[in-house]
Scaffold this active site. Structure first.
Site, PDB file in Angstrom:
ATOM      1  N   GLU A 163      79.527  27.478  11.964  1.00  0.00           N
ATOM      2  CA  GLU A 163      78.817  27.611  10.686  1.00  0.00           C
ATOM      3  C   GLU A 163      79.697  27.189   9.518  1.00  0.00           C
ATOM      4  O   GLU A 163      80.853  27.571   9.427  1.00  0.00           O
ATOM      5  CB  GLU A 163      78.354  29.060  10.480  1.00  0.00           C
ATOM      6  CG  GLU A 163      77.340  29.553  11.502  1.00  0.00           C
ATOM      7  CD  GLU A 163      75.992  28.867  11.385  1.00  0.00           C
ATOM      8  OE1 GLU A 163      75.719  28.238  10.333  1.00  0.00           O
ATOM      9  OE2 GLU A 163      75.208  28.953  12.350  1.00  0.00           O
TER      10      GLU A 163
ATOM     11  N   CYS B 132      74.331  38.219  11.517  1.00  0.00           N
ATOM     12  CA  CYS B 132      75.353  37.174  11.690  1.00  0.00           C
ATOM     13  C   CYS B 132      75.865  36.700  10.332  1.00  0.00           C
ATOM     14  O   CYS B 132      77.074  36.655  10.081  1.00  0.00           O
ATOM     15  CB  CYS B 132      74.779  35.991  12.470  1.00  0.00           C
ATOM     16  SG  CYS B 132      74.390  36.354  14.191  1.00  0.00           S
TER      17      CYS B 132
ATOM     18  N   HIS C  28      77.570  30.064  16.268  1.00  0.00           N
ATOM     19  CA  HIS C  28      76.336  30.473  16.933  1.00  0.00           C
ATOM     20  C   HIS C  28      76.227  29.782  18.292  1.00  0.00           C
ATOM     21  O   HIS C  28      76.594  28.611  18.432  1.00  0.00           O
ATOM     22  CB  HIS C  28      75.119  30.110  16.079  1.00  0.00           C
ATOM     23  CG  HIS C  28      74.676  31.212  15.181  1.00  0.00           C
ATOM     24  ND1 HIS C  28      74.663  31.117  13.803  1.00  0.00           N
ATOM     25  CD2 HIS C  28      74.233  32.463  15.467  1.00  0.00           C
ATOM     26  CE1 HIS C  28      74.226  32.265  13.288  1.00  0.00           C
ATOM     27  NE2 HIS C  28      73.945  33.092  14.285  1.00  0.00           N
TER      28      HIS C  28
END
Length: 196
Positions: A80, A143, A165
């Site tokens: 991310e 998250c 992820h």
């Protein structure tokens, strides 16, 4: 000098009996590249996941904190790039909390960029022969809350923070949904860690 890596994975949530994040994190070797790996399971609960990670970090004094979460529907392992200052839960977390459009941190900026080498991590996953790409949204569930809160806490410190992820495991995926074998998720995480 080896780097100390604290890597977290979530417990199952949303009616699932397993979470590929923790299943993969718990199978990582004790050493990956020049990182000494310390694995920690965190609860899928707003605020509490970050609190547990920070408490562990106060003892471990890691150089890097890398968090791993499940992203059902994604076909690739996706580091991310950014976390946003927003909690919005389409489903309750594991404590029954379901915040709707409230900030992760009242005094925080709108967003933080991850402080790990996101592009290099995604390339390393792909070079290992596995589907890997950069993601530009960590969502608004726990998250994102974990990533944002850690980036806020460690802002302007030497501790680097990131999030990856991972897809569903084959046993979780419904018809037509993408999934990835557990061994491949572990390999992808190892490739990403080697790029730190």
């Amino acid at each position: 000098m080896p780097k100390r890596l604290l890597i977290t994975g979530f417990d199952p949530f949303g009616g699932q009996s397993v979470n590929p994040a923790w299943e993969a994190v718990s199978r990582l070797p004790a050493r990956v590249g020049d990182c000494v790996v310390h694995a920690l399971q965190v609860p899928t609960v707003f605020g509490l996941a970050a609190q547990r990670a920070i408490e562990e970090a106060q003892t471990l004094h890691p150089d890097v904190i890398l968090c791993v979460g499940q992203a059902g529907g994604r076909a690739a392992v996706t580091p991310e790039m950014v976390a946003i200052n927003l909690r919005y839960a389409a489903i309750p977390d594991n404590a029954g909390l379901q915040p709707q459009d409230i900030p992760c941190a009242e005094d925080g900026p709108a967003a933080y960029f991850a402080t790990v080498p996101v592009q290099e991590m995604a390339r390393a996953i792909a070079q290992a022969g596995l589907p890997g790409s950069v993601s530009y949204t960590a969502g608004t569930f726990v998250c994102n809350d974990l990533l944002y809160t850690l980036l806020h806490h460690y802002h302007d410190t030497a501790v680097r923070v990131g999030f990856i992820h991972v897809p569903f495991l084959p046993g979780q995926a419904g018809q037509g949904q993408p999934s990835m074998a557990l061994d491949d998720i572990v390999r992808a995480l190892c490739a990403a860690i080697e790029a730190l």
